[in-house]
Design an enzyme around this catalytic site. Structure first.
Site, PDB file in Angstrom:
ATOM      1  N   GLU A 117      59.346  49.975 -34.244  1.00 17.28           N
ATOM      2  CA  GLU A 117      59.424  48.523 -34.497  1.00 17.28           C
ATOM      3  C   GLU A 117      58.029  47.919 -34.393  1.00 17.28           C
ATOM      4  O   GLU A 117      57.203  48.417 -33.630  1.00 17.28           O
ATOM      5  CB  GLU A 117      60.278  47.837 -33.406  1.00 17.28           C
ATOM      6  CG  GLU A 117      61.694  48.319 -33.332  1.00 17.28           C
ATOM      7  CD  GLU A 117      62.401  47.816 -32.067  1.00 17.28           C
ATOM      8  OE1 GLU A 117      61.916  46.852 -31.413  1.00 17.28           O
ATOM      9  OE2 GLU A 117      63.433  48.404 -31.724  1.00 17.28           O
ATOM     10  N   LYS A 119      55.257  45.616 -32.913  1.00 10.78           N
ATOM     11  CA  LYS A 119      55.064  44.986 -31.601  1.00 10.78           C
ATOM     12  C   LYS A 119      54.558  43.576 -31.873  1.00 10.78           C
ATOM     13  O   LYS A 119      53.390  43.357 -32.195  1.00 10.78           O
ATOM     14  CB  LYS A 119      54.061  45.781 -30.784  1.00 10.78           C
ATOM     15  CG  LYS A 119      53.896  45.250 -29.372  1.00 10.78           C
ATOM     16  CD  LYS A 119      53.139  46.266 -28.546  1.00 10.78           C
ATOM     17  CE  LYS A 119      52.818  45.792 -27.145  1.00 10.78           C
ATOM     18  NZ  LYS A 119      52.452  44.437 -26.976  1.00 10.78           N
ATOM     19  N   ASP A 121      53.223  40.003 -31.555  1.00 11.80           N
ATOM     20  CA  ASP A 121      52.318  39.386 -30.587  1.00 11.80           C
ATOM     21  C   ASP A 121      52.765  37.947 -30.330  1.00 11.80           C
ATOM     22  O   ASP A 121      52.261  37.001 -30.917  1.00 11.80           O
ATOM     23  CB  ASP A 121      50.889  39.426 -31.144  1.00 11.80           C
ATOM     24  CG  ASP A 121      49.863  39.363 -30.036  1.00 11.80           C
ATOM     25  OD1 ASP A 121      50.273  39.397 -28.858  1.00 11.80           O
ATOM     26  OD2 ASP A 121      48.669  39.284 -30.345  1.00 11.80           O
ATOM     27  N   TYR A 233      65.279  42.349 -29.839  1.00 10.54           N
ATOM     28  CA  TYR A 233      65.241  43.807 -29.901  1.00 10.54           C
ATOM     29  C   TYR A 233      65.918  44.508 -28.728  1.00 10.54           C
ATOM     30  O   TYR A 233      65.927  45.728 -28.662  1.00 10.54           O
ATOM     31  CB  TYR A 233      63.794  44.309 -30.009  1.00 10.54           C
ATOM     32  CG  TYR A 233      62.845  43.680 -29.000  1.00 10.54           C
ATOM     33  CD1 TYR A 233      61.971  42.680 -29.394  1.00 10.54           C
ATOM     34  CD2 TYR A 233      62.841  44.083 -27.671  1.00 10.54           C
ATOM     35  CE1 TYR A 233      61.103  42.094 -28.492  1.00 10.54           C
ATOM     36  CE2 TYR A 233      61.983  43.508 -26.762  1.00 10.54           C
ATOM     37  CZ  TYR A 233      61.111  42.511 -27.172  1.00 10.54           C
ATOM     38  OH  TYR A 233      60.265  41.926 -26.271  1.00 10.54           O
ATOM     39  N   LYS A 321      48.910  50.924 -29.999  1.00  6.18           N
ATOM     40  CA  LYS A 321      48.132  49.705 -30.290  1.00  6.18           C
ATOM     41  C   LYS A 321      47.237  49.917 -31.509  1.00  6.18           C
ATOM     42  O   LYS A 321      46.558  50.934 -31.610  1.00  6.18           O
ATOM     43  CB  LYS A 321      47.260  49.342 -29.084  1.00  6.18           C
ATOM     44  CG  LYS A 321      48.046  49.090 -27.815  1.00  6.18           C
ATOM     45  CD  LYS A 321      48.744  47.749 -27.847  1.00  6.18           C
ATOM     46  CE  LYS A 321      47.796  46.638 -27.592  1.00  6.18           C
ATOM     47  NZ  LYS A 321      48.082  45.792 -26.475  1.00  6.18           N
ATOM     48  N   CYS A 415      26.254  12.651 -41.867  1.00 10.63           N
ATOM     49  CA  CYS A 415      27.052  13.562 -42.703  1.00 10.63           C
ATOM     50  C   CYS A 415      26.120  14.522 -43.432  1.00 10.63           C
ATOM     51  O   CYS A 415      25.153  14.084 -44.072  1.00 10.63           O
ATOM     52  CB  CYS A 415      27.875  12.757 -43.698  1.00 10.63           C
ATOM     53  SG  CYS A 415      28.627  13.781 -44.965  1.00 10.63           S
ATOM     54  N   CYS A 418      26.223  13.412 -47.407  1.00  8.40           N
ATOM     55  CA  CYS A 418      25.749  12.140 -47.962  1.00  8.40           C
ATOM     56  C   CYS A 418      24.726  11.442 -47.060  1.00  8.40           C
ATOM     57  O   CYS A 418      24.122  10.456 -47.456  1.00  8.40           O
ATOM     58  CB  CYS A 418      26.922  11.198 -48.220  1.00  8.40           C
ATOM     59  SG  CYS A 418      27.689  10.590 -46.707  1.00  8.40           S
ATOM     60  N   CYS A 433      32.922  11.583 -41.319  1.00 10.49           N
ATOM     61  CA  CYS A 433      32.076  10.845 -42.234  1.00 10.49           C
ATOM     62  C   CYS A 433      32.986   9.772 -42.825  1.00 10.49           C
ATOM     63  O   CYS A 433      34.030  10.095 -43.392  1.00 10.49           O
ATOM     64  CB  CYS A 433      31.563  11.757 -43.349  1.00 10.49           C
ATOM     65  SG  CYS A 433      30.842  10.804 -44.706  1.00 10.49           S
ATOM     66  N   CYS A 438      31.258   9.544 -50.324  1.00  7.43           N
ATOM     67  CA  CYS A 438      30.595  10.817 -50.022  1.00  7.43           C
ATOM     68  C   CYS A 438      31.072  11.872 -51.022  1.00  7.43           C
ATOM     69  O   CYS A 438      32.272  12.092 -51.166  1.00  7.43           O
ATOM     70  CB  CYS A 438      30.936  11.237 -48.591  1.00  7.43           C
ATOM     71  SG  CYS A 438      30.381  12.888 -48.187  1.00  7.43           S
TER      72      CYS A 438
HETATM   73  S1  IVH Z   1      60.346  46.635 -25.958  1.00  3.37           S
HETATM   74  C1  IVH Z   1      62.129  47.988 -22.253  1.00  3.37           C
HETATM   75  N1  IVH Z   1      59.908  45.920 -28.422  1.00  3.37           N
HETATM   76  O1  IVH Z   1      55.385  43.681 -25.925  1.00  3.37           O
HETATM   77  C2  IVH Z   1      61.698  47.158 -23.361  1.00  3.37           C
HETATM   78  N2  IVH Z   1      58.615  44.894 -26.727  1.00  3.37           N
HETATM   79  O2  IVH Z   1      53.332  44.953 -24.173  1.00  3.37           O
HETATM   80  C3  IVH Z   1      60.269  46.825 -23.305  1.00  3.37           C
HETATM   81  N3  IVH Z   1      57.028  43.224 -27.540  1.00  3.37           N
HETATM   82  O3  IVH Z   1      56.638  42.646 -22.824  1.00  3.37           O
HETATM   83  C4  IVH Z   1      59.839  45.969 -24.422  1.00  3.37           C
HETATM   84  N4  IVH Z   1      57.547  43.414 -29.674  1.00  3.37           N
HETATM   85  O4  IVH Z   1      57.050  41.120 -24.851  1.00  3.37           O
HETATM   86  C5  IVH Z   1      59.547  45.741 -27.143  1.00  3.37           C
HETATM   87  N5  IVH Z   1      59.654  45.380 -30.673  1.00  3.37           N
HETATM   88  C6  IVH Z   1      59.303  45.194 -29.383  1.00  3.37           C
HETATM   89  C7  IVH Z   1      58.311  44.278 -28.987  1.00  3.37           C
HETATM   90  C8  IVH Z   1      57.994  44.155 -27.647  1.00  3.37           C
HETATM   91  C9  IVH Z   1      56.788  42.788 -28.791  1.00  3.37           C
HETATM   92  C10 IVH Z   1      56.322  42.737 -26.345  1.00  3.37           C
HETATM   93  C11 IVH Z   1      57.209  42.482 -25.166  1.00  3.37           C
HETATM   94  C12 IVH Z   1      56.639  43.306 -24.053  1.00  3.37           C
HETATM   95  C13 IVH Z   1      55.249  43.554 -24.526  1.00  3.37           C
HETATM   96  C14 IVH Z   1      54.699  44.820 -23.887  1.00  3.37           C
END
Ligand code: IVH
Length: 676
Positions: A117, A119, A121, A233, A321, A415, A418, A433, A438
């Site tokens: 999945e 991750k 942000d 999730y 990451k 400015c 102008c 400005c 301008c």
């Molecule tokens: S699973 C046991 N799935 O990433 C479950 N986390 O760095 C643990 N996060 O605190 C989390 N997308 O806030 C999971 N698809 C995803 C995620 C996800 C973002 C965040 C979550 C977690 C942080 C960890």
């Protein structure tokens, strides 16, 4: 006593079901089946019933998404179980090492399948549902105790308020606690920042901070105004049998109406999972939101649970990451852009640098306060971030690398385009400005003037705007109306047809409403809605230009800053001249034009479909006309359509109307029904 079987009550329930469903189609599935307009009508009808029967308002009503009273502080909530974090992997080797470690603990891992999945942000939230009703929402906090942000979460359109959202879905468990991530899409973030910058307010740094800041607002109305999103999730707790795999969990959440990442995938082996993960490393900018990596999860949740955790990290999952899209480079100089409202925005001129495959030469510095707060100096090595499609921005200087020759930046007092002095309004971070003539502003002013929501001059794009300014034909917006055919023919790329079409489009815009003209002038803080309010209050531009500060502030929504901006705008000699020229050129709409809201609603209760080209009204104007007279406009002809309004070259809609026996009107017939 409340009668729960009265027709009004039944209608209320029906409306709520429908609105929940359409909201879900729009915000979760991305496949709306009705227009925004129809949606707004349903919501307005529900609001009306609730206003008349306040005892029927419940927290799960879709009307409650607007945000209510500000809170003094957030209460604490203890989560039903630990809200865990994730261990990180920074390379493919790290992932295989993780897999070997857990295989040594439990040999079932050797046969495991996985779910991959994005991750996201954003910030982690925990949502509680009792008998399908959203009753409590909290931030992650320290993983054990979070902050209660129920009212704020209710304003997030993709948070289901009632489960299952689609009545055909599985029944909701008696109690369910779900975990997900609240975030902001990159496009929404960019648009929000542009709005803030134009309004002279501080821009946000990145989507994550913005989402976090927006959710943790004590005033839920503010959260409601922010385009936040949710993806879920995990099931934290459930009454009854929970799905035993992650892949089934996602399907179950989706079936109940929770938003689930479209990009999640089920992979038979770790090798397959890693191919998928690595392919995302190159496609990450195609995601609508910021992702800082991909999460690889054991699909078997029983196995994952049995593996336990290390500190706060479950052993059954790992975050791969993506490499940081952040580099350091030299800040060569600071430039300044001038926007439509005259706002000055500083930007960094950088020694060109590769960030994730894109050469970056410029980055935003947001505003002058930001430069001072971060102590960013010309000549500094600075850290620059570019994530997804977000405009690159300077995070801050690397102070350790200073040599002593860096120079502190002084914001301009004039400015850069102008040379007129710049001004700062109290309470705003932006510098402006204020010279309407301008040249830097003129391009943006004209672009805005001709845009769709303003005078809607079709065919007058940025290229032609620039040509008109460069050739000296246009010095202000009013000059558009005195352009002659021979002037245009002298410009590059203009043949007779193009010139005639443009002149016709400009001419047609004389018929635009006062509200549109006020919008088109681009007074700071005056958008379409406020312009419409002003146009109801003042009979013409002359009256508006004479309005006093006090007078303006009696209009709802006009605060002291906007009132001042309006007064200032009309006081400026250059602007007064533009108003005079518009008058002379016959661009002088009166408050009651055919497209303005009128007192009588002769078309109330009727539904119209518009097709073909009408003799004087554009499609948008005809729509405004019908709505202003109380009617409703939809896109397709059905048995429910009261009238088809047909112009020249009407096609299949006309045939359909005839087939269904829907009466057909021309523009004159429509105006007759509307009363003018
Ligand atoms: S699973 C046991 N799935 O990433 C479950 N986390 O760095 C643990 N996060 O605190 C989390 N997308 O806030 C999971 N698809 C995803 C995620 C996800 C973002 C965040 C979550 C977690 C942080 C960890």
């Amino acid at each position: 006593m409340t009668d729960t079987t009265s027709p009004t009550r039944l209608r209320l329930e029906q409306l709520r079901d429908e609105i929940h469903f359409h909201n879900y189609r729009y915000h979760v599935l991305d496949t709306p089946v009705i227009s925004d307009y129809e949606f707004d009508r349903l919501l307005a009808e529900l609001r009306q019933i609730e206003a008349e029967n306040p005892e029927w308002v419940t927290p799960d009503s879709p009307t409650q998404r607007v945000g209510s009273q500000p809170a003094a502080r957030f209460d604490k909530v203890r989560h039903p179980g630990p809200i865990l974090s994730l261990a990180n992997a920074f390379s493919v080797q790290d992932v295989y090492a993780w897999n070997e470690r857990i295989t040594r603990i439990d040999e079932r891992v050797a046969q495991a399948d996985y779910v991959v999945e994005p991750k996201i942000d954003g910030l982690s939230v925990v949502l509680h549902y009792r008998n399908g009703i959203f009753i409590l929402g909290a931030t992650r906090g320290d993983g054990e105790v979070g902050e209660e942000v129920t009212t704020n979460l209710r304003t997030v359109r993709s948070v289901p308020l009632r489960l299952p959202v689609d009545p055909a879905g599985p029944p909701a468990p008696a109690y369910l606690v779900v975990r997900g991530e609240v975030f902001m899409n990159i496009a929404d973030f960019d648009a929000l920042n542009r709005r803030l910058e134009q309004a002279g307010e501080k821009a946000y740094l990145n989507p994550r901070n913005t989402a976090a800041g927006s959710l943790r607002q004590l005033d839920p109305a503010l959260t409601a105004s922010r385009p936040l999103n949710l993806l879920t999730y995990q099931i934290v707790s459930i009454d009854g049998q929970a799905p035993v795999t992650q892949w089934e969990t996602l399907a179950f959440l989706r079936a109940l109406g929770f938003p689930v990442s479209k990009e999640a995938s089920h992979q038979p082996t770790l090798d397959a999972a890693m191919v998928e993960v690595q392919s995302w490393e190159f496609r990450r900018s195609s995601l609508p939101f910021e992702a800082d990596g991909m999460v690889i999860k054991l699909n078997d949740l029983v196995l994952a649970r049995d593996l336990g955790f290390v500190g706060k990290d479950p052993r059954g999952a790992i975050a791969f990451k993506f490499p940081a899209q952040e580099v350091t480079t030299k800040l060569l100089d600071i430039g300044v852009n001038v926007g439509r409202t005259g706002v000055l925005t500083p930007y960094a001129m950088l020694e060109p640098v590769d960030i994730g495959g894109v050469i970056v030469k410029q980055a935003t510095l947001h505003n002058f306060d930001y430069i001072a707060e971060k102590d960013i100096r010309v000549g500094d090595r600075v850290r620059v971030k570019r994530a997804g499609e977000v405009i690159p921005y300077v995070i801050g200087p690397v102070v350790e690398l200073r040599s002593g020759v860096e120079s502190v930046y002084q914001p301009p007092t004039a400015c850069p385009t102008c040379g007129e002095p710049v001004e700062n309004l109290s309470g705003e971070v932006a510098w402006y400005c204020v010279n309407a003539a301008c040249p830097a502003q003129l391009i943006r002013v004209l672009e805005h003037f001709v845009s769709r929501g303003a005078m809607d001059i079709v065919g007058l794009g940025i290229k032609i705007v620039e040509q008109l300014i460069d050739s000296g034909l246009v010095h202000d917006v009013a000059d558009l109306y005195t352009l002659r055919r021979e002037d245009l023919l002298a410009l590059e790329g203009f043949a007779e047809k193009k010139a005639d079409n443009l002149l016709a489009a400009i001419d047609a815009s004389r018929g635009q409403s006062l509200a549109r003209l006020v919008t088109a002038l681009g007074v700071r803080g005056v958008g379409e809605v406020m312009a419409a309010d002003l146009a109801r209050f003042f009979p013409d531009l002359e009256a508006l230009s004479r309005a006093s500060l006090e007078n303006l502030q009696t209009i709802e929504g006009v605060g002291p800053n906007t009132a001042q901006a309006i007064v200032d705008w009309f006081e400026r000699p250059a602007n007064r001249q533009v108003i005079g020229k518009l008058h002379t050129a016959g661009v002088w709409p009166q408050a009651v034009s055919p497209t303005e809201p009128v007192g009588e609603q002769p078309l109330a209760g009727m539904t119209f479909v518009i097709t073909g080209t009408l003799p004087t009204l554009s499609r948008d104007q005809a729509k405004e006309y019908i709505q202003a007279h109380g009617g409703k406009v939809t896109d397709s002809v059905s048995k429910k359509t009261s009238y088809l309004v047909a112009g020249e070259a009407a096609g299949s809609k006309l045939a359909k109307a005839q087939e269904l026996g829907v009466p057909v009107l021309d523009e004159a017939g429509l105006r007759k029904m509307g009363g003018n």
